[in-house]
Enzyme design. Sequence first.
Site, PDB file in Angstrom:
ATOM      1  N   GLY A 197       0.743  -1.545   0.088  1.00  0.00           N
ATOM      2  CA  GLY A 197      -0.017   0.147   0.288  1.00  0.00           C
ATOM      3  C   GLY A 197       0.554   1.188   0.276  1.00  0.00           C
ATOM      4  O   GLY A 197       1.845   1.469   0.222  1.00  0.00           O
ATOM      5  N   THR A 227       5.727   4.706   0.485  1.00  0.00           N
ATOM      6  CA  THR A 227       4.821   2.887   0.407  1.00  0.00           C
ATOM      7  C   THR A 227       5.794   2.764   1.436  1.00  0.00           C
ATOM      8  O   THR A 227       6.125   1.838   1.485  1.00  0.00           O
ATOM      9  CB  THR A 227       5.462   2.430  -1.351  1.00  0.00           C
ATOM     10  OG1 THR A 227       5.243   3.560  -1.395  1.00  0.00           O
ATOM     11  CG2 THR A 227       4.536   1.787  -1.282  1.00  0.00           C
ATOM     12  N   ASP A 255      -3.934   7.681  16.398  1.00  0.00           N
ATOM     13  CA  ASP A 255      -4.439   7.037  15.855  1.00  0.00           C
ATOM     14  C   ASP A 255      -5.238   5.588  15.537  1.00  0.00           C
ATOM     15  O   ASP A 255      -4.745   4.929  14.604  1.00  0.00           O
ATOM     16  CB  ASP A 255      -3.721   7.688  14.454  1.00  0.00           C
ATOM     17  CG  ASP A 255      -4.709   7.583  12.749  1.00  0.00           C
ATOM     18  OD1 ASP A 255      -5.869   7.889  12.836  1.00  0.00           O
ATOM     19  OD2 ASP A 255      -3.948   7.686  11.127  1.00  0.00           O
TER      20      ASP A 255
END
Length: 301
Positions: A29, A35, A151
Amino acid sequence: MSCGFPVSEGLGRLQIIKNNDLEELQELGSGTFGTVYHGKWRGTDVAIKRINDRCFAGKPSEQERLRDDFWNEAIKLADLHHPNVVAFYGVVLDGPGGSVATVTEYMVNGSLRNALQKNERSLDKRKRLMIVMDVAFGMEYLHGKNIVHFDLKSDNLLVNLRDPHRPICKVGDLGLSKVKCHTLISGGVRGTLPWMAPELLNGSSSLVSEKVDVFSFGIVLWELLTGEEPYADLHYGAIIGGIVSNTLRPPVPETCDPDWRSLMERCWSSEPSDRPNFTEIANELRAMAAKIPPKGQSPSQ
């Protein structure tokens, strides 16, 4: 281009990994930060996150600050050791064009979000409980080290579902999310909207505590319950408005177990002091798991 990192200073247990020792197998991803690849480090499966040069862009003083941040975070992450926190192996400083990368433990089934989309049917109530207990244990450890994730969401929880009886879940994407790209955190807001606690958005941010992670955990409980993404049908403006006014929460299905509902709703309470801490959460989840009859004694849930 030299990477400009203070290689000799304060390494602690941070390992510098040579780019030549890594082999990239498959891209997993990419995002603004760079990346991620599944790769091998001297024969061992790892996740390699190649960090975009843009993440260190800016005036020379700004570049230096961002590199220092990255370095300090990496040293901190290298010191974390818990079975429910993704292991951080080290950093690469001699990547292509002097780029940097991080090397972490590879989790074979990827993110919990990905697993929920693919394996929703096979995750029964007992397995879902095991997964959230793992998350609670990992978060209890991090909060014990005064680390707030900021997060927490199913995309940042990584799973291994190879053992059909015992799924394993680990908290990932720690710390360096702050360095992902300074453009994302201008103004200091960190996190992903549907999982963000109201106090991060409504201007009371001087009061932000580790309880922001507990709020996000409440949303993760909902994701595991439904297999869905929170507020998938709402646009960002409506989500921000709903979170700030404290009126927006995902709809709880009628069939939800009352213990699960009670814990979830306390976790996403609008008042941080009303939210349990992760030690209390882990204890409640243990009690819920103890109520589930062993396999074969009742119709599966």
